[in-house]
Design a protein around this motif. Sequence first.
Motif, PDB file in Angstrom:
ATOM      1  N   VAL A  82      -3.595   0.171  -5.820  1.00 48.81           N
ATOM      2  CA  VAL A  82      -3.092  -1.096  -5.289  1.00 48.81           C
ATOM      3  C   VAL A  82      -1.754  -0.884  -4.582  1.00 48.81           C
ATOM      4  O   VAL A  82      -1.518  -1.433  -3.496  1.00 48.81           O
ATOM      5  N   MET A  83      -0.894  -0.065  -5.166  1.00 42.85           N
ATOM      6  CA  MET A  83       0.407   0.222  -4.535  1.00 42.85           C
ATOM      7  C   MET A  83       0.205   0.897  -3.177  1.00 42.85           C
ATOM      8  O   MET A  83       0.875   0.549  -2.202  1.00 42.85           O
ATOM      9  N   PHE A  84      -0.705   1.851  -3.106  1.00 42.46           N
ATOM     10  CA  PHE A  84      -0.956   2.540  -1.841  1.00 42.46           C
ATOM     11  C   PHE A  84      -1.640   1.627  -0.821  1.00 42.46           C
ATOM     12  O   PHE A  84      -1.381   1.734   0.379  1.00 42.46           O
ATOM     13  N   GLU A  85      -2.477   0.728  -1.289  1.00 42.42           N
ATOM     14  CA  GLU A  85      -3.088  -0.249  -0.376  1.00 42.42           C
ATOM     15  C   GLU A  85      -2.007  -1.150   0.220  1.00 42.42           C
ATOM     16  O   GLU A  85      -2.053  -1.487   1.407  1.00 42.42           O
ATOM     17  N   MET A  86      -1.047  -1.530  -0.600  1.00 41.77           N
ATOM     18  CA  MET A  86       0.064  -2.340  -0.104  1.00 41.77           C
ATOM     19  C   MET A  86       0.864  -1.553   0.935  1.00 41.77           C
ATOM     20  O   MET A  86       1.282  -2.118   1.948  1.00 41.77           O
ATOM     21  N   GLU A  87       1.065  -0.265   0.704  1.00 45.21           N
ATOM     22  CA  GLU A  87       1.766   0.579   1.685  1.00 45.21           C
ATOM     23  C   GLU A  87       1.037   0.559   3.027  1.00 45.21           C
ATOM     24  O   GLU A  87       1.671   0.442   4.074  1.00 45.21           O
ATOM     25  N   LYS A  88      -0.280   0.671   2.995  1.00 45.26           N
ATOM     26  CA  LYS A  88      -1.065   0.633   4.236  1.00 45.26           C
ATOM     27  C   LYS A  88      -0.895  -0.704   4.944  1.00 45.26           C
ATOM     28  O   LYS A  88      -0.740  -0.756   6.169  1.00 45.26           O
ATOM     29  N   LEU A  89      -0.939  -1.769   4.174  1.00 47.69           N
ATOM     30  CA  LEU A  89      -0.782  -3.101   4.743  1.00 47.69           C
ATOM     31  C   LEU A  89       0.602  -3.253   5.377  1.00 47.69           C
ATOM     32  O   LEU A  89       0.731  -3.720   6.510  1.00 47.69           O
ATOM     33  N   LEU A  90       1.634  -2.831   4.668  1.00 49.56           N
ATOM     34  CA  LEU A  90       2.999  -2.965   5.179  1.00 49.56           C
ATOM     35  C   LEU A  90       3.241  -2.087   6.406  1.00 49.56           C
ATOM     36  O   LEU A  90       4.033  -2.440   7.281  1.00 49.56           O
ATOM     37  N   ALA A  91       2.574  -0.966   6.487  1.00 51.17           N
ATOM     38  CA  ALA A  91       2.740  -0.070   7.635  1.00 51.17           C
ATOM     39  C   ALA A  91       2.230  -0.698   8.923  1.00 51.17           C
ATOM     40  O   ALA A  91       2.632  -0.287  10.015  1.00 51.17           O
ATOM     41  N   SER A  92       1.382  -1.706   8.796  1.00 55.11           N
ATOM     42  CA  SER A  92       0.801  -2.328   9.987  1.00 55.11           C
ATOM     43  C   SER A  92       1.532  -3.595  10.413  1.00 55.11           C
ATOM     44  O   SER A  92       1.074  -4.294  11.321  1.00 55.11           O
ATOM     45  N   ASN A  93       2.669  -3.895   9.794  1.00 53.54           N
ATOM     46  CA  ASN A  93       3.367  -5.128  10.160  1.00 53.54           C
ATOM     47  C   ASN A  93       4.233  -4.925  11.411  1.00 53.54           C
ATOM     48  O   ASN A  93       4.297  -3.833  11.968  1.00 53.54           O
ATOM     49  N   ALA A  94       4.904  -5.982  11.829  1.00 57.22           N
ATOM     50  CA  ALA A  94       5.659  -5.969  13.085  1.00 57.22           C
ATOM     51  C   ALA A  94       7.073  -5.406  12.959  1.00 57.22           C
ATOM     52  O   ALA A  94       7.757  -5.251  13.958  1.00 57.22           O
ATOM     53  N   ILE A  95       7.511  -5.094  11.759  1.00 59.60           N
ATOM     54  CA  ILE A  95       8.870  -4.576  11.567  1.00 59.60           C
ATOM     55  C   ILE A  95       8.926  -3.129  12.043  1.00 59.60           C
ATOM     56  O   ILE A  95       8.080  -2.311  11.683  1.00 59.60           O
ATOM     57  N   ASP A  96       9.937  -2.829  12.843  1.00 62.15           N
ATOM     58  CA  ASP A  96      10.137  -1.494  13.391  1.00 62.15           C
ATOM     59  C   ASP A  96      10.075  -0.437  12.292  1.00 62.15           C
ATOM     60  O   ASP A  96      10.688  -0.601  11.233  1.00 62.15           O
ATOM     61  N   LYS A  97       9.360   0.637  12.539  1.00 66.93           N
ATOM     62  CA  LYS A  97       9.160   1.692  11.522  1.00 66.93           C
ATOM     63  C   LYS A  97      10.480   2.345  11.129  1.00 66.93           C
ATOM     64  O   LYS A  97      10.690   2.697   9.965  1.00 66.93           O
ATOM     65  N   GLU A  98      11.373   2.527  12.095  1.00 63.68           N
ATOM     66  CA  GLU A  98      12.678   3.106  11.779  1.00 63.68           C
ATOM     67  C   GLU A  98      13.442   2.194  10.828  1.00 63.68           C
ATOM     68  O   GLU A  98      14.017   2.655   9.837  1.00 63.68           O
ATOM     69  N   LEU A  99      13.442   0.901  11.104  1.00 66.62           N
ATOM     70  CA  LEU A  99      14.119  -0.044  10.226  1.00 66.62           C
ATOM     71  C   LEU A  99      13.476  -0.050   8.847  1.00 66.62           C
ATOM     72  O   LEU A  99      14.176  -0.119   7.827  1.00 66.62           O
ATOM     73  N   GLN A 100      12.160   0.034   8.781  1.00 70.05           N
ATOM     74  CA  GLN A 100      11.500   0.086   7.475  1.00 70.05           C
ATOM     75  C   GLN A 100      12.017   1.264   6.655  1.00 70.05           C
ATOM     76  O   GLN A 100      12.300   1.120   5.460  1.00 70.05           O
ATOM     77  N   GLU A 101      12.141   2.433   7.287  1.00 72.64           N
ATOM     78  CA  GLU A 101      12.632   3.606   6.555  1.00 72.64           C
ATOM     79  C   GLU A 101      14.092   3.436   6.153  1.00 72.64           C
ATOM     80  O   GLU A 101      14.483   3.817   5.051  1.00 72.64           O
ATOM     81  N   LEU A 102      14.901   2.850   7.036  1.00 74.88           N
ATOM     82  CA  LEU A 102      16.308   2.613   6.691  1.00 74.88           C
ATOM     83  C   LEU A 102      16.424   1.672   5.495  1.00 74.88           C
ATOM     84  O   LEU A 102      17.248   1.884   4.592  1.00 74.88           O
ATOM     85  N   ILE A 103      15.592   0.648   5.469  1.00 74.99           N
ATOM     86  CA  ILE A 103      15.581  -0.270   4.322  1.00 74.99           C
ATOM     87  C   ILE A 103      15.193   0.481   3.053  1.00 74.99           C
ATOM     88  O   ILE A 103      15.825   0.335   2.005  1.00 74.99           O
ATOM     89  N   LYS A 104      14.164   1.306   3.130  1.00 75.55           N
ATOM     90  CA  LYS A 104      13.714   2.060   1.947  1.00 75.55           C
ATOM     91  C   LYS A 104      14.795   3.006   1.453  1.00 75.55           C
ATOM     92  O   LYS A 104      14.985   3.160   0.235  1.00 75.55           O
ATOM     93  N   ILE A 105      15.512   3.606   2.366  1.00 76.57           N
ATOM     94  CA  ILE A 105      16.601   4.501   1.967  1.00 76.57           C
ATOM     95  C   ILE A 105      17.725   3.701   1.324  1.00 76.57           C
ATOM     96  O   ILE A 105      18.216   4.061   0.256  1.00 76.57           O
TER      97      ILE A 105
END
Length: 144
Positions: free
Chosen positions: A17-40
């Motif tokens: 379920v956690m990995f399915e959520m990761e797949k779902l979140l990877a397809s959203n409109a938020i810039d991938k770089e910003l997503q990684e900065l948030i995670k960091i």
Amino acid sequence: MSNRINYEKVRPDNIKVMFEMEKLLASNAIDKELQELIKIRVSQINGCAFCLNMHTDDARKIGVDEKRIYLLNAWDDTDIYSDKEKAALELAESVTLISERKVPDELYDKVRTYYSEEEYTDLIFIIGQINTWNRISISMGNKA
């Protein structure tokens, strides 16, 4: 990776379920770089070395400038991030420290000047997901 419990074996459906959520979140409109900065940034706040190691590597793989990684713990004291990115990082901090900071209306309004309802919702789920991963990783004893 060493951990206290092989939770992927003990509860494979939970991790699925956690990995399915990761797949779902990877397809959203938020810039991938910003997503990684948030995670960091969230992983810095939570002290999750495992996730910090993973997401700094992921950020480098997609071409995030090293300065943007190194300066994350002082994002509000530099001009290297846009006002839009700063709003998202401030939101990430408030949600991560929600028992101390809540999410004040002023912050919500600031974030909404840059992000639509859908994007705001995506940001909240990205922030929530990395907070969950941090808590799993730390409590299970994952090492970087």
